[in-house]
Motif scaffolding. Structure first.
Motif: not given
Length: 204
Positions: A22-24, A69-70, A121-122, A127-129
């Motif tokens: 869905s993204v790549l 949670k995030v 979506t989390a 990934i950013g963290a």
């Protein structure tokens, strides 16, 4: 047998494939297995995820609101990637050890995210963290290596700039006007070669 299991299966491989497609979509097409091939998660991964889901940490975090949670999973991902970023700084780029340092924490974070029932979506926040943890570890190791190199260079320059001086204890006779046991500095750079002594000064 078709690849229908990729579209409807509950296996983490199928879920990950649908999330990536869905993204790549181009990457998903490149990773798509041949028709008739069904992949299964290794038993070790399944057992590890089940064990992690039964821990008190996962059970207490599961009913918490999504922002909590995030935040918790993001902090854990960042903390796990800091030592991996330090390790990555000592590896050659795009080597097997470099890829291992970059992706070593991915299975753990993915299993933990599934155990606490976080939505797909989390993944962007986790990934950013993780990337932030890699950057922090890598930059900290770069600063440490630079500081060590600077200290070594300063020590080398100090050793080269200072002449080799020795303490010499002189014993001078009474008539010489000196003091017995006087300490002077001996500098080898001040030595000079004297000419041959005359025959008159040689006593047989």
């Amino acid at each position: 047998m078709s690849n229908e299991w990729l579209q409807t299966g509950n296996c983490p491989i199928a879920k990950s494939y649908r999330a990536v497609s869905s993204v790549l979509p181009l990457v998903a097409d490149a990773l798509k297995p041949p028709p008739g091939m069904k992949l299964k998660c290794p038993p070790a991964i399944v057992a590890a995820r089940a064990t992690l889901a039964r821990t008190a940490f996962a059970k207490n975090l599961r009913p918490q609101p999504l922002p909590t949670k995030v935040l918790v999973i993001g902090v854990l991902g960042m903390a796990a990637n800091v030592p991996l970023g330090i390790w990555r700084e000592h590896t050659k780029k795009f080597s097997p050890s470099w890829f291992a340092a970059v992706h070593a924490a991915v299975p753990f974070i993915a299993m933990l995210r599934k155990c606490v029932l976080m939505p797909k979506t989390a993944m962007a926040f986790t990934i950013g963290a993780s990337v932030l943890g890699q950057v922090i570890g890598s930059r900290a190791e770069q600063y440490r290596l630079k500081a060590v190199a600077a200290r070594r260079l300063a020590l080398t320059e100090t050793c080269v700039s200072e002449p080799n001086q020795l303490d010499v204890v002189t014993v001078t006779g009474v008539g010489g006007g000196g003091h017995c046991g006087e300490i002077i500095k001996w500098d080898p750079l001040s030595l000079h070669v004297s000419g041959p002594s005359s025959s008159a000064s040689v006593c047989c």
